[in-house]
Scaffold this motif. Structure first.
Motif, PDB file in Angstrom:
ATOM      1  N   ALA A   1       0.845  -1.206   0.000  1.00  0.00           N
ATOM      2  CA  ALA A   1       0.000   0.000   0.000  1.00  0.00           C
ATOM      3  C   ALA A   1       0.876   1.251   0.000  1.00  0.00           C
ATOM      4  O   ALA A   1       0.567   2.225  -0.683  1.00  0.00           O
ATOM      5  CB  ALA A   1      -0.934   0.000   1.212  1.00  0.00           C
TER       6      ALA A   1
ATOM      7  N   LEU B   1      -2.058   9.918  -1.801  1.00  0.00           N
ATOM      8  CA  LEU B   1      -1.636   9.772  -3.185  1.00  0.00           C
ATOM      9  C   LEU B   1      -1.839  11.063  -3.961  1.00  0.00           C
ATOM     10  O   LEU B   1      -2.815  11.778  -3.745  1.00  0.00           O
ATOM     11  CB  LEU B   1      -2.419   8.639  -3.853  1.00  0.00           C
ATOM     12  CG  LEU B   1      -2.312   7.278  -3.169  1.00  0.00           C
ATOM     13  CD1 LEU B   1      -3.131   6.251  -3.929  1.00  0.00           C
ATOM     14  CD2 LEU B   1      -0.871   6.836  -3.053  1.00  0.00           C
TER      15      LEU B   1
ATOM     16  N   ARG C   1       1.947   2.512  -3.328  1.00  0.00           N
ATOM     17  CA  ARG C   1       0.858   3.034  -4.164  1.00  0.00           C
ATOM     18  C   ARG C   1       0.082   1.946  -4.905  1.00  0.00           C
ATOM     19  O   ARG C   1      -0.530   2.210  -5.919  1.00  0.00           O
ATOM     20  CB  ARG C   1       1.384   4.075  -5.148  1.00  0.00           C
ATOM     21  CG  ARG C   1       1.985   5.280  -4.465  1.00  0.00           C
ATOM     22  CD  ARG C   1       2.552   6.268  -5.440  1.00  0.00           C
ATOM     23  NE  ARG C   1       1.547   6.639  -6.419  1.00  0.00           N
ATOM     24  CZ  ARG C   1       1.723   7.545  -7.356  1.00  0.00           C
ATOM     25  NH1 ARG C   1       2.857   8.171  -7.440  1.00  0.00           N
ATOM     26  NH2 ARG C   1       0.774   7.817  -8.213  1.00  0.00           N
ATOM     27  N   ASN C   2       0.069   0.737  -4.381  1.00  0.00           N
ATOM     28  CA  ASN C   2      -0.730  -0.329  -4.969  1.00  0.00           C
ATOM     29  C   ASN C   2      -2.165  -0.161  -4.472  1.00  0.00           C
ATOM     30  O   ASN C   2      -2.445  -0.290  -3.282  1.00  0.00           O
ATOM     31  CB  ASN C   2      -0.164  -1.696  -4.557  1.00  0.00           C
ATOM     32  CG  ASN C   2      -0.950  -2.844  -5.133  1.00  0.00           C
ATOM     33  OD1 ASN C   2      -2.131  -2.994  -4.874  1.00  0.00           O
ATOM     34  ND2 ASN C   2      -0.270  -3.671  -5.907  1.00  0.00           N
ATOM     35  N   GLU C   3      -3.074   0.142  -5.387  1.00  0.00           N
ATOM     36  CA  GLU C   3      -4.456   0.456  -5.001  1.00  0.00           C
ATOM     37  C   GLU C   3      -5.159  -0.736  -4.351  1.00  0.00           C
ATOM     38  O   GLU C   3      -5.924  -0.568  -3.398  1.00  0.00           O
ATOM     39  CB  GLU C   3      -5.247   0.940  -6.207  1.00  0.00           C
ATOM     40  CG  GLU C   3      -4.804   2.304  -6.692  1.00  0.00           C
ATOM     41  CD  GLU C   3      -5.584   2.771  -7.904  1.00  0.00           C
ATOM     42  OE1 GLU C   3      -6.681   2.231  -8.169  1.00  0.00           O
ATOM     43  OE2 GLU C   3      -5.093   3.693  -8.583  1.00  0.00           O
TER      44      GLU C   3
ATOM     45  N   GLU D   1      -1.296  12.742  -8.088  1.00  0.00           N
ATOM     46  CA  GLU D   1      -1.121  12.382  -9.492  1.00  0.00           C
ATOM     47  C   GLU D   1       0.353  12.512  -9.889  1.00  0.00           C
ATOM     48  O   GLU D   1       1.079  13.379  -9.383  1.00  0.00           O
ATOM     49  CB  GLU D   1      -1.976  13.296 -10.379  1.00  0.00           C
ATOM     50  CG  GLU D   1      -3.469  13.189 -10.099  1.00  0.00           C
ATOM     51  CD  GLU D   1      -4.018  11.804 -10.387  1.00  0.00           C
ATOM     52  OE1 GLU D   1      -3.540  11.161 -11.353  1.00  0.00           O
ATOM     53  OE2 GLU D   1      -4.894  11.353  -9.634  1.00  0.00           O
TER      54      GLU D   1
ATOM     55  N   ALA E   1      -3.958  -1.001  -0.810  1.00  0.00           N
ATOM     56  CA  ALA E   1      -4.550   0.041   0.031  1.00  0.00           C
ATOM     57  C   ALA E   1      -5.983  -0.327   0.407  1.00  0.00           C
ATOM     58  O   ALA E   1      -6.395  -0.164   1.567  1.00  0.00           O
ATOM     59  CB  ALA E   1      -4.508   1.389  -0.689  1.00  0.00           C
ATOM     60  N   PHE E   2      -6.731  -0.856  -0.546  1.00  0.00           N
ATOM     61  CA  PHE E   2      -8.091  -1.309  -0.263  1.00  0.00           C
ATOM     62  C   PHE E   2      -8.066  -2.422   0.781  1.00  0.00           C
ATOM     63  O   PHE E   2      -8.828  -2.406   1.758  1.00  0.00           O
ATOM     64  CB  PHE E   2      -8.766  -1.802  -1.554  1.00  0.00           C
ATOM     65  CG  PHE E   2     -10.101  -2.444  -1.326  1.00  0.00           C
ATOM     66  CD1 PHE E   2     -11.247  -1.664  -1.182  1.00  0.00           C
ATOM     67  CD2 PHE E   2     -10.213  -3.817  -1.245  1.00  0.00           C
ATOM     68  CE1 PHE E   2     -12.479  -2.250  -0.964  1.00  0.00           C
ATOM     69  CE2 PHE E   2     -11.444  -4.422  -1.024  1.00  0.00           C
ATOM     70  CZ  PHE E   2     -12.579  -3.627  -0.879  1.00  0.00           C
TER      71      PHE E   2
END
Length: 104
Positions: free
Chosen positions: A65, A93, A68-70, A95, A73-74
């Motif tokens: 997470a 996060l 930046r692994n979505e 852009e 994170a979920f």
């Protein structure tokens, strides 16, 4: 993270832990942590298994997470909802375009 993971595993009931070469990516390129557990059917072994696996798996999810692994994170947010004592700092996060604007 491998050292943190191994130390956490050892304090939570792993029968043995190891720090070793990661393998598969070249000698000396990464360090991994490993563990083993004796599962003899006792109540104590079941308690150690639950404590250790909760730590080991969530530590790996948190690390992903932070990268930046979505999906990670979920998953870690869902884990914190199901276990209120689990506290993981979630990154804010931005852009990629915003990051590219910053010149160091």
């Amino acid at each position: 993270m491998s050292v943190q993971n191994v130390i956490g595993d050892s304090f939570r009931g792993a029968t043995w832990v190891s720090i070793h070469n990661g393998g598969g990516v070249g000698w000396g390129e990464v360090i991994n942590g490993g563990f083993g557990m004796v599962l003899d059917g006792t109540t104590e072994a079941d308690q150690r298994l639950n404590m250790m696996l909760h730590w080991d798996v969530n530590n790996g999810i948190a690390r992903r997470a932070w990268a930046r692994n979505e999906a990670a994170a979920f998953a870690i947010n869902r884990a914190m909802l199901s276990e209120p004592m689990l506290k993981v700092t979630i990154p804010n996060l931005v852009e990629d375009e915003v990051i590219k604007l910053v010149s160091w």
